[in-house]
Design a protein around this motif. Structure first.
Motif, PDB file in Angstrom:
ATOM      1  N   ASP A  81       3.569  53.868  32.472  1.00 33.11           N
ATOM      2  CA  ASP A  81       3.174  55.081  31.747  1.00 33.11           C
ATOM      3  C   ASP A  81       3.432  56.338  32.579  1.00 33.11           C
ATOM      4  O   ASP A  81       3.933  57.344  32.051  1.00 33.11           O
ATOM      5  CB  ASP A  81       1.701  55.013  31.348  1.00 33.11           C
ATOM      6  N   ARG A 117       6.162  59.248  31.690  1.00 33.19           N
ATOM      7  CA  ARG A 117       5.736  60.655  31.590  1.00 33.19           C
ATOM      8  C   ARG A 117       6.675  61.529  32.403  1.00 33.19           C
ATOM      9  O   ARG A 117       7.111  62.589  31.947  1.00 33.19           O
ATOM     10  CB  ARG A 117       4.300  60.816  32.075  1.00 33.19           C
ATOM     11  N   ASP A 118       7.006  61.108  33.625  1.00 28.96           N
ATOM     12  CA  ASP A 118       7.953  61.860  34.447  1.00 28.96           C
ATOM     13  C   ASP A 118       9.324  61.944  33.771  1.00 28.96           C
ATOM     14  O   ASP A 118       9.990  62.979  33.835  1.00 28.96           O
ATOM     15  CB  ASP A 118       8.100  61.222  35.830  1.00 28.96           C
ATOM     16  N   ARG A 145       9.901  61.862  30.484  1.00 28.10           N
ATOM     17  CA  ARG A 145       9.783  62.796  29.354  1.00 28.10           C
ATOM     18  C   ARG A 145       9.770  64.239  29.832  1.00 28.10           C
ATOM     19  O   ARG A 145      10.290  65.124  29.159  1.00 28.10           O
ATOM     20  CB  ARG A 145       8.499  62.533  28.568  1.00 28.10           C
ATOM     21  N   PHE A 193       7.795  56.585  23.372  1.00 36.96           N
ATOM     22  CA  PHE A 193       7.675  58.039  23.435  1.00 36.96           C
ATOM     23  C   PHE A 193       8.787  58.649  22.605  1.00 36.96           C
ATOM     24  O   PHE A 193       9.721  57.973  22.182  1.00 36.96           O
ATOM     25  CB  PHE A 193       7.713  58.538  24.884  1.00 36.96           C
TER      26      PHE A 193
END
Length: 181
Positions: free
Chosen positions: A55, A59-60, A62, A170
């Motif tokens: 996760d 996130r990095d 995205r 995502f």
């Protein structure tokens, strides 16, 4: 002959050592429970750390924190962020692919895990385009602590290790064209 039977009766009625017999019978059961608890506890900690690391890495990705993302960079980031995963870069597979928003069809194949003896074709790794839904699946092969007892025997294994699988989804953000860039 009567003296022999009397002596045998006395020995049979003697209760010294009975606690030792109970201990010898109970010890393997207690150790099995202990080893199964330790194995399942470590398995859950590793799985949670793999999910957390996946996760955080997604996130990095995205946010655009990787200049030229590829499977090797994501593997290294996941392994670095997974504190108790050990040397996982040689035992981890990262699959990244788009999901069609028309059919919402998920991949029909199972998550590909590394095989320790054979080199497998790498799983799909597609960065996708703007506003596209992306699915990431990560599989890590870990070795059990006690492979011949308790939960270690019942785990589905791949060449001696068990597979931990984390998945995330995502949406690729649209690229911003700001003045001056």
């Amino acid at each position: 002959m009567n003296r022999l039977f009397a002596r045998l009766r006395r020995r049979a009625s003697n209760e010294s050592g009975s606690a030792g017999v109970e201990f010898v019978l109970a010890l393997p059961i207690i150790f099995s429970i202990f080893m199964a608890s330790a194995e399942s506890g470590l398995l859950m900690m590793r799985l949670i750390m793999l999910q957390r690391a996946t996760d955080m890495t997604m996130r990095d990705l995205r946010l655009g924190n990787f200049s030229d993302p590829n499977a090797q960079i994501l593997k290294k980031e996941i392994c670095d962020k997974g504190v108790i995963l050990g040397d996982c870069e040689s035992r981890i597979m990262v699959e990244l692919q788009p999901v069609s928003s028309d059919s919402w069809a998920m991949p029909a194949t199972a998550t590909q895990c590394s095989d320790r003896d054979e080199s497998l074709d790498p799983p799909p790794f597609v960065l996708g385009s703007d506003k596209e839904i992306m699915l990431v699946r990560v599989c890590l092969i870990m070795d059990p602590i006690f492979p011949t007892t308790g939960i270690g025997l019942s785990l589905q294994r791949d060449k001696g290790g068990y597979a931990l699988i984390a998945a995330s989804a995502f949406v690729n953000e649209p690229q911003q064209n700001t003045p001056g860039t």
